[in-house]
Write a protein that holds these residues in place. Sequence first.
Motif: not given
Length: 317
Positions: A136, A138-139, A141-142, A197-198, A203, A217, A220, A224
């Motif tokens: 994902s 989000d993952l 980015k982390k 990380y999850e 973050y 960003d 992301e 998407n």
Amino acid sequence: MPTHAWVSLRPMHGCFHLPFVTYFPTLIELSSIPMAHSPSITSRQINIIHFTDDVRDYSKFEYALSAYSYSRFFICTRGTITLTADNTTYTLHERDACNIFIYQNIQHPKCSPGSEGYLFVWNDVIDVSIRGHYPSPDLIKKVFFYPCFTLKEGHMEDLIQILELMGRVASRPQTKYNIEILQHITAAMICEVLSHYEEEVVYDPSKFTRKEVYYADFLELIFNHYHEEHTVDFYARKLCITTRYLNSICKEYCGETAAKSISGLLHSTAKMYLTGSNLSIQQIADALHFANPSFFSQFFRRMEGCTPSEFRSRHFR
């Protein structure tokens, strides 16, 4: 805790540049297994390297340290190991781990007396092909912002057991079931790496520069919208910056323009559809929002050097 510089964003995850490989990888343990490959294996897609303080010659393993299309996961099991990736230095102590992503050249690790560690190297097409999806946004980015962490009690031992099991299975004859077993063990290892990380990392963009946040960003947004939006202008407008500035940010952090990042993700997704589904060329072109199959075939030939039909036939030959 690992000591390292938190300021610079780690370069891009392998999701945007995933060269397709037909054969399953070999695994190498540096200190005990000679550099040998089965005749049926043509690419090094996953490897395990065992580092100790008495290893001095890394020349045979240079590809793993400077692997621009691979993710690399270090575990320090004893002593201290110092890693330098481009201009950032990480000092790992016992039970510390660190993710180094593609586009980073790693200098030869420096091991203190009595130290030991493992390096797990994988091309992310393996993860996507086995698990059927990308990590994902989000993952990702982390992992970019927080590459190093200390393993919980028992977690290091679990990871080493998985690596050792992979090595044992890889040493067996390459039967259909052994390769499937190895694929699932590999997926389990990657999930173990990403689960930290999850579950453990939050973050916080306020701790990083504006340019780093722009790039995060962009990642992301591209994940998407890449199916339907193929132009750099769309993502620049979403970020309220110019296309020129967005391209300069991408080149700084991943070594390529925003357009190449978009094309690379479309390319690797198309290959995943061609080899992992029974969708027709027309359906794949529609799913990726190409105007028609002809435009999709032209794009694919430019990226891969053959048509989608030829690529699919070659894979299942």
